[in-house]
Design a protein around this motif. Structure first.
Motif, mmCIF file in Angstrom:
data_model
loop_
_atom_site.group_PDB
_atom_site.id
_atom_site.type_symbol
_atom_site.label_atom_id
_atom_site.label_comp_id
_atom_site.label_asym_id
_atom_site.label_seq_id
_atom_site.Cartn_x
_atom_site.Cartn_y
_atom_site.Cartn_z
ATOM 1 N N GLY A 217 41.057 31.722 62.190
ATOM 2 C CA GLY A 217 42.063 30.993 61.600
ATOM 3 C C GLY A 217 42.798 31.699 60.523
ATOM 4 N N SER A 258 35.736 30.724 72.070
ATOM 5 C CA SER A 258 34.273 29.784 71.505
ATOM 6 C C SER A 258 34.924 28.801 70.421
ATOM 7 C CB SER A 258 33.163 30.819 71.371
ATOM 8 O OG SER A 258 33.898 31.471 70.059
ATOM 9 N N ILE A 259 36.141 28.917 69.858
ATOM 10 C CA ILE A 259 36.457 28.191 68.897
ATOM 11 C C ILE A 259 37.319 26.706 69.450
ATOM 12 C CG2 ILE A 259 36.914 29.551 66.878
ATOM 13 C CD1 ILE A 259 39.448 30.173 67.845
ATOM 14 N N PRO A 260 36.883 25.624 68.838
ATOM 15 C CA PRO A 260 37.369 24.487 69.480
ATOM 16 C C PRO A 260 38.769 24.386 69.302
ATOM 17 C CG PRO A 260 36.099 23.835 67.537
ATOM 18 C CD PRO A 260 35.818 25.334 67.657
ATOM 19 N N ARG A 262 42.461 22.684 68.876
ATOM 20 C CA ARG A 262 42.907 21.640 68.188
ATOM 21 C C ARG A 262 44.047 20.916 69.025
ATOM 22 N NH1 ARG A 262 46.290 22.041 62.628
ATOM 23 N NH2 ARG A 262 46.336 19.783 62.098
ATOM 24 N N GLY A 263 43.847 19.460 69.006
ATOM 25 C CA GLY A 263 44.729 18.889 69.755
ATOM 26 C C GLY A 263 44.344 18.282 70.908
ATOM 27 N N GLY A 264 44.076 19.043 72.006
ATOM 28 C CA GLY A 264 43.383 18.653 73.107
ATOM 29 C C GLY A 264 42.303 17.822 73.116
ATOM 30 N N SER A 266 38.979 16.295 72.452
ATOM 31 C CA SER A 266 37.891 16.580 71.225
ATOM 32 C C SER A 266 36.671 16.731 71.916
ATOM 33 C CB SER A 266 38.128 15.828 69.984
ATOM 34 O OG SER A 266 37.761 14.312 70.572
ATOM 35 N N ARG A 267 36.562 16.031 73.115
ATOM 36 C CA ARG A 267 34.967 15.949 73.671
ATOM 37 C C ARG A 267 35.052 17.159 74.630
ATOM 38 N NH1 ARG A 267 30.305 13.832 72.403
ATOM 39 N NH2 ARG A 267 30.384 13.384 70.368
ATOM 40 N N GLU A 268 35.825 18.041 74.817
ATOM 41 C CA GLU A 268 35.728 19.228 75.683
ATOM 42 C C GLU A 268 34.748 20.029 75.511
ATOM 43 O OE1 GLU A 268 39.025 22.216 76.879
ATOM 44 O OE2 GLU A 268 40.100 20.266 76.954
ATOM 45 N N ARG A 269 34.013 20.649 76.640
ATOM 46 C CA ARG A 269 32.687 21.184 76.189
ATOM 47 C C ARG A 269 33.528 22.558 75.829
ATOM 48 N NH1 ARG A 269 27.648 20.841 77.064
ATOM 49 N NH2 ARG A 269 26.357 22.704 77.312
ATOM 50 N N LEU A 270 32.658 23.380 74.651
ATOM 51 C CA LEU A 270 32.594 24.707 74.105
ATOM 52 C C LEU A 270 32.365 25.551 75.085
ATOM 53 C CD1 LEU A 270 31.711 24.047 70.467
ATOM 54 C CD2 LEU A 270 34.052 23.928 71.357
ATOM 55 N N ILE A 271 33.003 26.769 74.830
ATOM 56 C CA ILE A 271 32.699 27.926 75.781
ATOM 57 C C ILE A 271 32.078 29.060 75.002
ATOM 58 C CG2 ILE A 271 33.392 29.458 77.802
ATOM 59 C CD1 ILE A 271 35.730 27.614 77.993
#
Lengths: 338, 302
Positions: A217, A258-260, A262-264, A266-271
């Protein structure tokens, strides 16, 4: 017309440990031009801080620069004596460290510490130095500077101390400012203030900034160019847009994924990037990212070449090399190399 | 999720620290680290607590762990008040409530090997014996992504991410219901953070865990939390579902905090709200009570 400020050629640094040589930096080449803000990104152990310290000639035994050349305005820095360094360090190249708690002298007033630097490097008399110190504090957003100058470091909060350190670094109007994780220890709101300060500096002066960080960021918001380090090597280098929109190295791609978001949702799984960074006591001869890379193939056990994709956008990856070779047949021209 | 029962009920919690004492031992100055905080955590959910350093978020966590005695207020766990319990009465809760801390380098005893580290809480609470215990530890170790052959290694032989996995295995060894995670990923590298967060989420659904997730990394908190509370100066200033909080922040401090999240997209500059003007309103805000402005969205405004 850009002015080449710093160029680093095949820098290698290693630290002697009980278990053997820790090869922290294993052949790194890059440059910084006047007025640029360059982000050096990588995780712990990638060699980013060691590279910065090598530029500042702050590698202490058991560490040593084993190979390479560092030039500042065409002048060779490697091999300068400590005396010659003193007129350069702080004056023309300044550095801000991560931890503002330990880099200020706790038993001296802030004003004393600031004016000392200003007087030594700029040759001002005492009154002028005090006025300049107050002006610098105001510039980094510290209110009531005259009062503040009479206070000790413990009377400042962490964010303020870091701003004092930046004021001190900037007070000598350096040509190059190296900031090693300058906002990592700070709260989000203070971090944003410090980054605003860097942005102003970028717009209002010719000072080049090398910003060492692991926070993408920070890079996205402040830097013009990015160097991505991993396992003591530069994996990819390019403009912010190259790195964030057109990453061409699997490690850069993995980092960005690998960073979450923003916006989409929020509980989408991280890669995540699975696995752990290589051990630099016994670094792999080939690509250091090979073990964690989803695209790794046999050839990755040899050190990949640095491929220039577009001017200034380089990636050290066999995958890119093979694609590039195929397209090179179709489109000749656009020669690469330093 | 809203139908599930309340597991942790924090009721007007206060924790004051003495900043100085006079010669008779009376407090001359008091730091109100937590000054009247109330919220509920339902079973199976993740409640995120954000705020800057000194806002009191870690103190709340430590109060829930009963590492501190409360100055005022009460915390109910599964309907039972924790505040007045002595160490003996607390012991069952010491098993049911576990913790994971920020720094995996200092929170593990360096002189114990992995088997001893993970089986220590089991020993204290009398869970499994002998060979059975060792099997359980090995199974846990594999569950958190480490290997059986790591059983006899020591903490210094592991990376930060691996140590945090050991801390997690240790916390889970006694089958807790509620885990206080105080900045569990802040000390880890970006590429490893996602590994640990995914694992915490998997373990939550597998064991039906409830989390209190304390952090200052705002984007990760949004990702992992169902609901989020924002702390400022020892008070909760806003509580809402995590998407609601990020999309529709109401309190000026929340707005400033969220605007300081750095976009990881160079073309999107964040419009940052400066905090300077707000500090004057702080006293007024400190007096305001949380009010429900829309279902599930609470804010402390006058």
């Amino acid at each position: 017309m850009t002015k080449r400020l710093l160029s680093v050629e095949d820098l290698q640094v290693s630290f002697a440990t009980r278990d053997g040589e820790n090869q922290a930096v294993r052949g790194v080449s890059f440059h910084i031009d006047a007025g640029e803000t360059v982000g050096i990104v990588g995780e712990s152990g990638s060699g980013k801080s060691v590279t910065a310290k090598a530029i500042m000639s702050l590698i202490m035994p058991p560490g040593r620069i084993t190979a390479g050349n560092i030039e500042f305005r065409g002048e060779r820095l490697t091999g300068l004596s400590e005396k010659e360094w003193r007129s350069l360090r702080g004056n023309r190249i300044a550095m801000v460290f991560q931890d503002p708690m330990t880099s200020l002298n706790p038993v001296k007033k802030i004003g004393q510490q600031l004016t000392e630097v200003i007087r030594r490097h700029r040759g001002l008399n005492k009154e002028a130095a005090v006025a300049e110190a107050a002006r610098m504090l105001l510039q980094v957003g510290i209110q009531n500077p005259e009062q503040r100058l009479k206070q000790y470091p413990h009377e400042f909060s962490g964010g303020m101390r870091q701003r004092v350190m930046i004021a001190m670094a900037l007070s000598c109007q350096p040509e190059l400012l190296i900031a090693d994780e300058p906002t990592t220890a700070l709260d989000a709101t203070i971090q944003a203030q410090i980054l605003d300060l860097f942005k102003e500096l970028k717009e209002n002066s010719d000072t080049a900034i090398a910003l060492i960080t692991h926070d993408l960021g920070v890079v996205a918001q402040v830097c013009t160019r990015v160097i991505v380090m991993y396992g003591g090597l530069i994996m990819e280098e390019g403009t912010v847009e190259d790195i964030f929109y057109r990453p061409r190295h699997p490690y850069t791609e993995g980092l960005l994924r690998s960073i979450p978001k923003r916006g989409g949702g929020s509980r989408e799984r991280l890669i995540p990037i699975e696995g752990t960074p290589p051990d630099l006591l016994d670094p792999p001869p080939g690509c250091p990212f090979m073990e964690r890379c989803p695209h790794a193939f046999a050839r990755c056990s040899e050190r990949p070449p640095v491929v220039e994709l577009t001017p200034g956008h380089r990636s050290m990856c066999w995958l890119v090399e093979s694609v590039q070779n195929q397209t090179a047949v179709h489109a000749e021209g656009g020669d690469s190399g330093e | 999720m809203s139908e599930s029962k309340v597991l942790v009920d924090v009721n007007n919690l206060q924790k004051h620290f003495s900043k100085g004492k006079d010669m008779r031992g009376r407090d001359t100055a008091v730091l109100k680290a937590v000054d009247g905080v109330s919220f509920q955590i339902r079973q199976g959910e993740t409640f995120g607590l954000v705020g800057e350093s000194g806002s009191g978020k870690s103190t709340v966590g430590r109060c829930l762990l009963r590492l501190y005695d409360y100055t005022g207020g009460e915390v109910f766990f599964d309907g039972q008040p924790l505040g007045k319990l002595g160490e003996k009465g607390l012991k069952p809760f010491r098993r049911r409530i576990q913790s994971i801390f920020q720094d995996p380098y200092s929170s593990l005893n360096l002189s114990l090997n992995v088997l001893e580290l993970i089986s220590e809480p089991m020993k204290i609470h009398g869970i499994y014996k002998g060979e059975e215990r060792k099997e359980a530890v090995a199974a846990l170790l594999e569950r958190v992504g480490l290997k059986r052959e790591h059983l006899y290694r020591f903490p210094h032989e592991f990376s930060g991410g691996q140590r945090q996995r050991i801390s997690i295995a240790r916390a889970l060894s006694v089958r807790p219901e509620f885990v206080v995670c105080d900045e569990p990923i802040s000390a880890l590298d970006v590429s490893v953070q996602a590994q640990v967060v995914n694992m915490l989420e998997d373990l939550q659904s597998e064991f039906g865990l409830t989390y209190l997730f304390i952090a200052h990394d705002l984007s990760m908190v949004r990702h992992i939390s169902d609901r989020i509370g924002v702390m400022y100066g020892g008070r909760l200033v806003e509580v809402a579902d995590s998407d609601e909080l990020y999309d529709n922040p109401l309190h000026p401090y929340t707005k400033a905090l969220l605007s300081s999240i750095l976009e990881t997209d160079p073309r999107k500059g964040s419009q940052r709200i400066r905090l300077e003007g707000y500090s004057g309103e702080r006293e007024a805000a400190a007096q305001a009570m949380l009010r429900e402005v829309s279902p599930g969205h609470y804010v402390a405004l006058d």
